[in-house]
Enzyme design. Structure first.
Site, short mmCIF file in Angstrom:
data_model
loop_
_atom_site.label_atom_id
_atom_site.label_comp_id
_atom_site.label_asym_id
_atom_site.label_seq_id
_atom_site.Cartn_x
_atom_site.Cartn_y
_atom_site.Cartn_z
N LYS A 112 -31.35 -5.55 10.53
CA LYS A 112 -31.14 -4.57 9.47
C LYS A 112 -29.86 -3.76 9.68
CE LYS A 112 -33.28 -0.78 9.84
NZ LYS A 112 -34.29 0.28 9.94
N THR A 113 -29.64 -3.29 10.91
CA THR A 113 -28.47 -2.45 11.17
C THR A 113 -27.19 -3.22 10.90
OG1 THR A 113 -29.70 -1.24 12.86
CG2 THR A 113 -27.31 -1.01 12.88
N ASP A 295 -31.76 4.80 5.25
CA ASP A 295 -32.45 3.93 6.19
C ASP A 295 -33.88 4.42 6.41
OD1 ASP A 295 -32.82 1.85 7.92
OD2 ASP A 295 -31.80 2.79 9.61
N GLU A 296 -34.76 3.53 6.83
CA GLU A 296 -36.17 3.87 7.09
C GLU A 296 -36.79 4.57 5.89
OE1 GLU A 296 -37.38 2.56 9.58
OE2 GLU A 296 -35.85 2.40 11.13
N GLN A 326 -43.93 -0.61 8.76
CA GLN A 326 -43.56 0.28 9.85
C GLN A 326 -43.58 1.74 9.43
OE1 GLN A 326 -40.38 -1.30 12.59
NE2 GLN A 326 -40.06 -2.78 10.95
N ARG A 676 -41.75 -4.31 19.26
CA ARG A 676 -40.65 -3.88 20.15
C ARG A 676 -40.43 -4.91 21.25
NH1 ARG A 676 -38.55 -1.59 16.67
NH2 ARG A 676 -40.26 -2.48 15.47
#
Length: 826
Positions: A112-113, A295-296, A326, A676
């Site tokens: 994503k980044t 973002d998020e 998430q 993670r």
């Protein structure tokens, strides 16, 4: 409180505004219908009035920008082509999108980044004019990473990457007049916010025993995040207890207004109001930043949702990235509906799904995918990877928390022997209280570790003392900070003098510092008058540092105030305090090196917005411990998740809590922790666990039933053996022993001869304040639990350290807000 009354004792008044809508009148912004028309979400609940519109200032990237047309050079075109070369088709689609709303559903570890930074870079490079892009995220760590990646692409100066709170803080300082506040406002940290709530409760002649400050603070916070001032909050219902909380809210706002202070939630709330009510300012920001990336997005609350909508009201160039799977912050106001309803908000939106995972093995993804598929509120997607299949996910069951922690520590030793580095290993847990057993086990095995609690450094006494001096320098109305330092270092100014000083200032309608500077004499303070006057003169002498650079300002405050001699001199009682002050100076210098022309105010604002994840460092020799919430946004080759028991994960709140447990959010939280892991994932639980001083029989988490048997290896007490233990073939747990009474830590019946631990033992730790009927107030300096007893060392106010067996010691834990917070140990 009537709608026409002032909100916050002098702040602009808020009134509900009736708006017409096909479904009927709406009073709360959080309840606004989601349509394709550009509704201003905050307009329904709150109305700002009573101040003169200030002319927006064009500073620090929030003002107008003159555009210049420029052709795309051959070099820029080559860079643009290079940026697209290694992208998958969905990633390329997201990067190439330009105008109009875009929703990027980015699965865990899906790059994503990379996508959002390259999209931002391409927007800048291919624009026919000079433009800036605004990228808003939730952590400083994410914002810094985004900036570094864009610097490598050569476009960092055209991208403003920041957190929601830092964006709002800067905007409010630049346009404070329009927001109805003063630009030198203080941002209260967690502890000082709690103190202000406690003061508000006491000012209403209520008991903090009946109304715990933490609970009231949470209710106020949730109201603000839902864009509700006291009047709107009062309208929720009309019962006696709710009316009492409304009074606390009103009084709390008056205290903040009197001290020119804002809390974290105010930063969002007031920014939403500012953007809603000042069209010219809103248009200037949108002209400066014609493209906005959030973002998020799944973690946005009502205020953040409103800010995002208002920043893109005309062009609708909003790129929202996130993953409903998430969304883990519902307990603090985040609304998963914001991302689930994005296509209803923006019917013309392009939706891109990033499903290829670059982080984890296929088995980890299969187990995590099976878990999250049990949720109903989600957008369907399937994570896959070209990575290796990997090892099975392990589920470990032990007799008690100590055995569970011992297994984790022993397995870490094995992994290190296989060549893993400590920094590649992380242990996650649902509650901070779970870390005690894990820490003890790691220490027994000689394993160094770090705990991701970034805010705790800034909560240490010596650090807060330094920051309090800076806060008063920059905001003389900050009474909480002023009273903290009035006798630090010791000046012989006691509580009686402070009470008289506050009363005298209140009688004249002045702040404490204004009273000190204005009063011709301080005779009312008796023999303490000259001491208080000297303190006021010290603060005045620090005025020349207001515009100082961070490193120089901190160094001068330490020396001039005597804090350096107190905490780092030869007579200092605690060597670690001096080391912490050195680290504070290092932090100021580091900030200054990365932010040219920054001031003390900039750095102080930065420290107030630090989060837990910002403290996670790549320490080569340390294992990382953290809560599952803090783990979001990170990755580790080896991950252990402890405490998979019903009541812990998922969390079960007691009947006194006003907030119900959301099993779907708890399942998302476990999903975040599992994803993670890169190569190895271990889940563990215990049959007994000490909770509130009692060892209770535990059942496995019902989430374990969602795991696919073919991808999981179940381990019971015998090291390395396979078996279902209390799990059936499909991973479900039986109910044998459920509710089976109280047992000792080792699983046997507790004997009367062993004594009893305090019922709040999970809250005890190094630094806990306690009281003894014989020795008075003390502080825990050592706490160690052996197989049969708990050993504690306490330093009391007489300077003596006394070792005790906690099961038999008449010690009681004391809330630090109930005692003099200047108490410290040698």
């Amino acid at each position: 409180m009537r709608s026409g009354d002032s909100w916050g004792g002098g702040a602009p008044a808020f009134q509900p505004v009736m708006q017409c809508h096909p479904t009927g009148p709406v009073l709360a912004a959080a309840n606004l219908p989601r349509t394709s028309t550009p509704i201003i979400p905050v307009g329904a609940a709150l109305h700002l009035r009573g101040h003169r519109t200030a002319k927006p200032r064009s500073l620090d990237g929030f003002g107008p920008l003159r555009y210049t047309r420029r052709p795309m050079s051959a070099e820029t075109q080559t860079l643009d082509e290079t940026m697209l070369a290694d992208l998958t088709d969905p990633q390329r689609q997201a990067v190439l999108h330009r105008d109009g709303p875009l929703l990027v559903l980015a699965g865990a570890g899906s790059g994503k980044t990379r996508v959002i930074t390259r999209r931002a870079a391409r927007l800048v490079l291919t624009a026919g004019r000079r433009i800036d892009v605004l990228a808003v995220t939730f952590t400083n760590k994410a914002a810094d990473e985004m900036t570094q990646r864009l610097a490598a692409l050569g476009v960092a100066e055209r991208l403003h990457a920041c957190t929601f709170h830092s964006f709002c803080a800067r905007l409010l300082r630049l346009h404070a007049g329009a927001a109805g506040i003063e630009p030198n406002f203080t941002i209260l940290d967690r502890d000082d916010r709690r103190k202000a709530v406690q003061q508000a409760i006491e000012a209403c002649a209520a008991s903090t025993s009946n109304y715990p400050p933490a609970a009231i603070e949470m209710r106020i916070s949730r109201a603000k995040n839902a864009l509700k001032g006291p009047a709107e909050f009062a309208a929720e219902r009309d019962d006696w207890q709710h009316r009492q909380v409304v009074q606390f809210y009103e009084q709390y706002e008056k205290l903040l207004s009197h001290q020119n202070a804002l809390d974290f939630d105010d930063l969002l709330l007031r920014t939403a109001l500012l953007l809603r009510d000042h069209e010219r300012l809103r248009d200037e920001i949108e002209d400066r930043y014609p493209y906005v990336l959030i973002d998020e997005y799944q973690d946005t609350n009502a205020a953040q949702y409103a800010i995002a909508r208002l920043l893109t009201l005309r062009r609708r160039n909003l790129c929202a990235t996130g993953d409903p799977d998430q969304s883990i912050y519902g307990w603090r106001g985040a609304d998963i509906a914001n991302i689930l309803s994005f296509e209803r908000d923006y019917p013309e939106a392009v939706v891109v799904r990033l499903e290829q995972n670059y982080r984890s093995t296929q088995r980890i993804l299969s187990v995590a995918g099976a878990l999250i598929s049990a949720n109903a509120r989600r957008k369907d997607k399937s994570l896959w990877t070209h990575n290796a299949e990997g090892e099975p996910v392990r589920v470990i069951e032990r007799e008690d928390a100590s055995g569970e922690a011992d297994w984790i520590a022993h397995d870490i030793v094995d992994r290190l022997a296989d060549g893993a580095a400590p920094c590649e290993i992380a242990v996650f847990y649902r509650m901070n209280a779970q870390s005690r057993a894990i820490e003890e086990a790691l220490l027994r095995y000689g394993l160094a570790y770090q705990i991701a609690r970034g805010t705790e450094f800034y909560a240490r006494k010596e650090i807060k003392d330094v920051l309090a001096y800076l806060r008063v320098m920059l905001n003389p109305r900050d009474e909480i900070a002023l009273l903290r330092i009035i006798n630090t270092p010791p000046r012989g100014i006691g509580e009686t003098t402070v009470d008289r000083l506050r009363a005298a200032a209140a009688a004249q309608g002045l702040t404490v510092l204004d009273y000190l500077l204005a009063a011709p004499d301080l005779a009312a303070l008796g023999r303490s008058g000259p001491k208080v006057r000297a303190f006021a003169e010290l603060l005045t002498s620090l005025n020349d540092l207001v515009e100082a650079a961070p490193a120089h300002g901190v160094e001068q405050v330490l020396r001039r105030t005597g804090l350096l001699a107190l905490y780092a001199g030869e007579e200092a009682a605690d060597a670690s305090a001096g080391q912490n002050l050195q680290e504070l100076q290092n932090a100021a210098a580091e900030f200054e090196s990365h932010h040219a022309e920054s001031s003390l105010r900039d750095w102080l604002e930065h420290t107030s917005l630090v989060g837990d994840i910002d403290a996670v460092k790549d320490e080569r020799g340390m294992v990382t411990l953290m809560t599952l919430h803090a783990a979001k946004g990170l990755e580790f080759p080896l991950v252990y998740i402890s405490g998979l028991e019903d009541g812990i994960l998922p969390m079960r709140r007691d009947g006194t809590s006003q907030f119900e447990t959301d099993d779907e959010e708890e399942r998302r939280l476990l999903f975040v922790g599992m994803t993670r892991a890169m190569t190895r994932l271990s889940l563990s639980c215990a049959r007994h666990r000490m909770l509130q001083g009692r060892s209770e029989r535990r059942n496995p988490s019902p989430f374990l039933r969602n795991l696919p048997q073919a991808e999981v290896e179940w381990l019971r007490d015998a090291e390395g053996s396979r078996g279902s233990s209390r799990f059936s073939a499909d991973g479900s747990g039986d109910s044998t022993g459920a509710g089976g009474g109280t047992a000792s830590a080792g699983g046997g019946t507790a004997s009367a001869g062993r004594g009893e631990l305090p019922p709040d033992i999970e809250e005890w730790g190094i630094g806990t304040l306690v009281t003894d009927p014989r020795y008075g107030l003390g502080q825990v300096v050592s706490l160690y639990r052996s197989a049969s007893q708990t050993h504690v060392v306490v330093q009391f106010t007489d300077g003596a350290r006394r070792a005790m067996i906690l099961e038999f010691a008449p010690l009681q834990r004391v809330d630090p807000y109930d005692v003099d917070t200047t108490f410290d140990v040698d």
